[in-house]
Design an enzyme around this catalytic site. Structure first.
Site, PDB file in Angstrom:
ATOM      1  N   ASP A 143       0.875  -1.157   0.000  1.00 52.89           N
ATOM      2  CA  ASP A 143       0.000   0.000   0.000  1.00 52.89           C
ATOM      3  C   ASP A 143       0.928   1.228   0.000  1.00 52.89           C
ATOM      4  O   ASP A 143       2.123   1.102   0.303  1.00 52.89           O
ATOM      5  CB  ASP A 143      -0.875  -0.015   1.248  1.00 52.89           C
ATOM      6  CG  ASP A 143      -1.693   1.244   1.386  1.00 52.89           C
ATOM      7  OD1 ASP A 143      -2.342   1.645   0.416  1.00 52.89           O
ATOM      8  OD2 ASP A 143      -1.659   1.848   2.480  1.00 52.89           O
ATOM      9  N   ASP A 149      -1.499  -0.729   5.922  1.00 51.61           N
ATOM     10  CA  ASP A 149      -1.664  -0.178   7.272  1.00 51.61           C
ATOM     11  C   ASP A 149      -3.081   0.256   7.607  1.00 51.61           C
ATOM     12  O   ASP A 149      -3.375   0.524   8.760  1.00 51.61           O
ATOM     13  CB  ASP A 149      -0.741   1.038   7.442  1.00 51.61           C
ATOM     14  CG  ASP A 149      -1.273   2.259   6.720  1.00 51.61           C
ATOM     15  OD1 ASP A 149      -1.384   3.318   7.346  1.00 51.61           O
ATOM     16  OD2 ASP A 149      -1.575   2.144   5.519  1.00 51.61           O
ATOM     17  N   ASP A 173      -7.131  -1.838   3.874  1.00 48.24           N
ATOM     18  CA  ASP A 173      -6.203  -2.889   3.462  1.00 48.24           C
ATOM     19  C   ASP A 173      -6.562  -4.250   4.054  1.00 48.24           C
ATOM     20  O   ASP A 173      -5.979  -5.260   3.666  1.00 48.24           O
ATOM     21  CB  ASP A 173      -4.771  -2.539   3.901  1.00 48.24           C
ATOM     22  CG  ASP A 173      -4.250  -1.302   3.203  1.00 48.24           C
ATOM     23  OD1 ASP A 173      -4.595  -1.108   2.024  1.00 48.24           O
ATOM     24  OD2 ASP A 173      -3.513  -0.528   3.831  1.00 48.24           O
TER      25      ASP A 173
END
Length: 646
Positions: free
Chosen positions: A330, A536, A540
């Site tokens: 990410d 995080d 996600d």
């Protein structure tokens, strides 16, 4: 620690105390030569028996239940047969020690692998319990979101989370969509804009026409994706269980042959001799070295990783991490800091009314009274500029007057009696500074003075200093492909990816899109290799659950991401992924060494036991001795410096 683990630990402590007492009493029994000998002998035998029952009963019970279910040959069965065989040969200490060590290994494995996860639903607090339903007469009542239908009008007040997907029909506001997209920049929502459930309304009141039922809303679908994605991941079987499926039937069958058939071919038909050899055979065959040293290799790796700031939730994830082929990241909060920072100051050359200093100063003054994160980043940059140039860092607020906030767009103020506009492209269009909104990334602040465009300030996320090094280290380890998935715009994403060294970038993604991209990447990898995803945010969680190994940032990461992940990087340093992979490969290497050593020695002694060359002392060495050697080998895994230097 759950109740079962507390009970197991209590049994281990009680058994260990009884075991030590029995060893002391046995030693004393050899000292006395009078009538007390028999009393001491009976006493230490009773202590050994009590110690064995405390830790052995749960194992024997499990073996019994498995036999009833048709699963005869597992490690519980072998541990029971081998230890009872040791008691039959009057090797009480050996029988208790094997069962005690086995239980200790099971306890630590339970602590590492079976750490219970809280319900994702409780952590992912993006699905509101109520909605403000607007009636035809204009009144508003609070209802369950499930009772809201498509076409109904709901009212969302400042600070509330949008309960259902829909379209804004009245009002405008700034929405925090970070829970869905991971993007830190607030997004403007006004009449005609589509909004997603799970977003937080930060300022104005908005009326929304519902376009999807609650069960089909974005927030609900994210929760469903987490559950479904988690169910697709098959659990790694424990090596001992798989090994025992083949090993246990073989050694038990061999022991029976030795005890029953071999005496028939012995001229003396010495059944007791062959029974003794068969029991010795069973004691040697007990996989104590494997049962202890293999988990210990992994526990050593798990312990070393925790000291390095990498929390591994189970030893099986270390094994999977060693086979990493594709690393997916990410962006926000993972490869970047997740905080706002002025990254570009771009005066308009055509008008020439402001230079970089003037543009920054004008924006900072206009944003003086604002507490918005973007405003704070601009003021921070201006103060830093003045400090670096030896200027007074204070702002003369007397220069400001007639401050007007245009909801969801920006500010209209008087600065030194000049009319200043500071805000997004929508504000510039509203006051005819722009004919149409430019195609720029979220977080761009535009400045106009007395009706003339003066330039823009780009606010974006700062790349972590550690990120380029992390990608470089992964490539050194042979990771073939690195990918970034983000909800940010394509221009920002590409810029970050190029600076860090990412091979492939996908931008503008919602959680479902991220999951789709992940599925495509999973199809591309080799069957015996794994894909890791590092993220995080709450958005996600579905991807973390679906990846072969999900890794969350623990310092700034959301609780949902941490719970959905298999590994947590507590320091928020992406480079710790490379450290973890290096550690995992070292762990596998040590575990394999223990397997070869334990099986090699055991097979040799098993053969010698059949021919009567290996007695019980050999059996003790083949079991306990090899176990000690394997433990010493496993302790090499505690050298954490090697993971950073290999």
């Amino acid at each position: 620690m759950n109740e079962n683990q507390k009970k197991m630990l209590g049994n281990i402590i009680i058994s260990a105390v009884l075991f030590i007492a029995a060893l002391i009493m046995k030693k004393m029994s050899y000292i006395y030569k009078d009538g007390e000998l028999h009393i001491l002998t009976g006493f230490y035998m009773a202590l050994f028996a009590a110690s064995y029952i405390v830790v052995g009963f749960p194992v024997l019970k499990k073996a019994f239940y498995n036999i009833r279910k048709g699963r005869v040959f597992d490690e519980n069965f072998l541990m029971g047969v081998a230890t009872i065989g040791a008691f039959g040969l009057r090797e009480f200490a050996e029988g208790v020690a094997v069962m005690l060590f086995y239980t200790v290994g099971e306890f630590f494995q339970s602590m590492a692998v079976n750490k219970s996860r809280k319900a994702i639903n409780e952590l992912m607090d993006i699905r509101p319990d109520s909605a403000n339903l607007k009636s035809d007469d204009g009144s508003v009542r609070t209802v369950d979101p499930y009772d809201v239908n498509i076409g109904d009008i709901i009212v969302v007040k400042p600070g509330e989370r949008i309960p259902l997907d829909g379209q804004v029909i009245k009002g405008e506001s700034m929405l925090d969509t970070s829970a869905l997209t991971g993007e830190p920049v607030l997004r403007r929502a006004s009449s005609g804009d589509n909004v997603l459930s799970g977003s937080i309304n930060t300022d104005g009141v908005i009326d929304i026409e519902v376009t999807k039922e609650f069960s089909d809303s974005t927030a609900s679908r994210i929760l469903d994706m987490v559950e479904n994605a988690a169910s697709k991941k098959s659990a790694s079987e424990n090596f001992i269980t798989k090994f025992a499926v083949v090993y246990t039937p073989l050694v038990v069958g061999a022991a029976l042959i030795i005890a029953i058939l071999f005496p028939l071919f012995d001229p003396g038909h010495n059944f007791l001799l062959w029974l003794s050899r068969a029991l010795t055979f069973l004691v040697v065959s007990c996989p104590c070295a494997l049962v202890i040293s293999i988990p210990l290799s992994f526990f050593g790796g798990v312990g070393a990783s925790s000291r390095l700031g990498v929390l591994v939730k189970g030893s099986n994830y270390l094994e999977a991490l060693a086979k990493t082929e594709i690393a997916v990241f990410d962006k926000t909060g993972t490869l970047t800091e997740g905080v706002f920072e002025v990254t570009e100051i771009i005066p308009d050359e055509k008008s020439g009314i402001l230079d970089e200093k003037g543009l920054l100063e004008t924006a900072a003054y206009a944003e003086y009274y604002s507490s918005h994160p973007i405003a704070l980043s601009i003021k921070k940059a201006y103060i830093r500029y003045r400090h670096e140039n030896g200027l007074d860092e204070s702002i003369d607020e007397t220069r400001l007057s007639d401050i007007k906030e245009i909801s969801g767009r920006g500010l209209n103020v008087k600065l030194d009696k000049k009319n200043v506009l500071v805000g997004n492209a929508g504000l510039m269009k509203k006051y005819s500074i722009f004919e149409k909104e430019p195609d720029t990334q979220p977080g761009t602040v535009y400045v106009a003075v007395d009706g003339q465009y003066g330039g823009c300030i780009v606010i974006s996320d700062r790349i972590k200093k550690d990120s380029p090094y992390a990608v470089s280290e992964l490539k050194k380890l042979g990771i073939k492909h690195t990918v970034m998935l983000t909800g940010d715009g394509i221009n920002t994403a590409k810029s970050v990816g190029e600076e860090i060294g990412i091979d492939e970038v996908h931008a503008g993604l919602l959680p479902g899109d991220k999951l789709d991209r992940l599925e495509e990447l999973l199809e591309k990898k080799q069957k015996d290799k794994n894909l890791v995803f590092v993220g995080d945010g709450i958005n996600d969680a579905p991807v973390l659950a679906r990846a072969d190994i999900g890794i969350a940032m623990g310092g700034l990461g959301s609780d949902a991401a941490i719970e959905a992940a298999d590994i947590v990087i507590m320091t928020d340093e992406p480079s710790k992924l490379a450290v973890g992979i290096r550690l995992a490969r070292r762990t596998i290497k040590i575990a394999n060494q223990n397997i070869v050593m334990a099986l090699g020695i055991k097979i040799l002694v098993l053969i010698l036991a059949v021919f009567g060359i290996a007695n019980m002392w050999w059996a003790v060495f083949a079991d306990v001795g090899v176990t000690v050697l394997a433990i010493f080998n496993s302790m090499r895994n505690l050298n954490i410096k090697s993971y950073c230097q290999d």
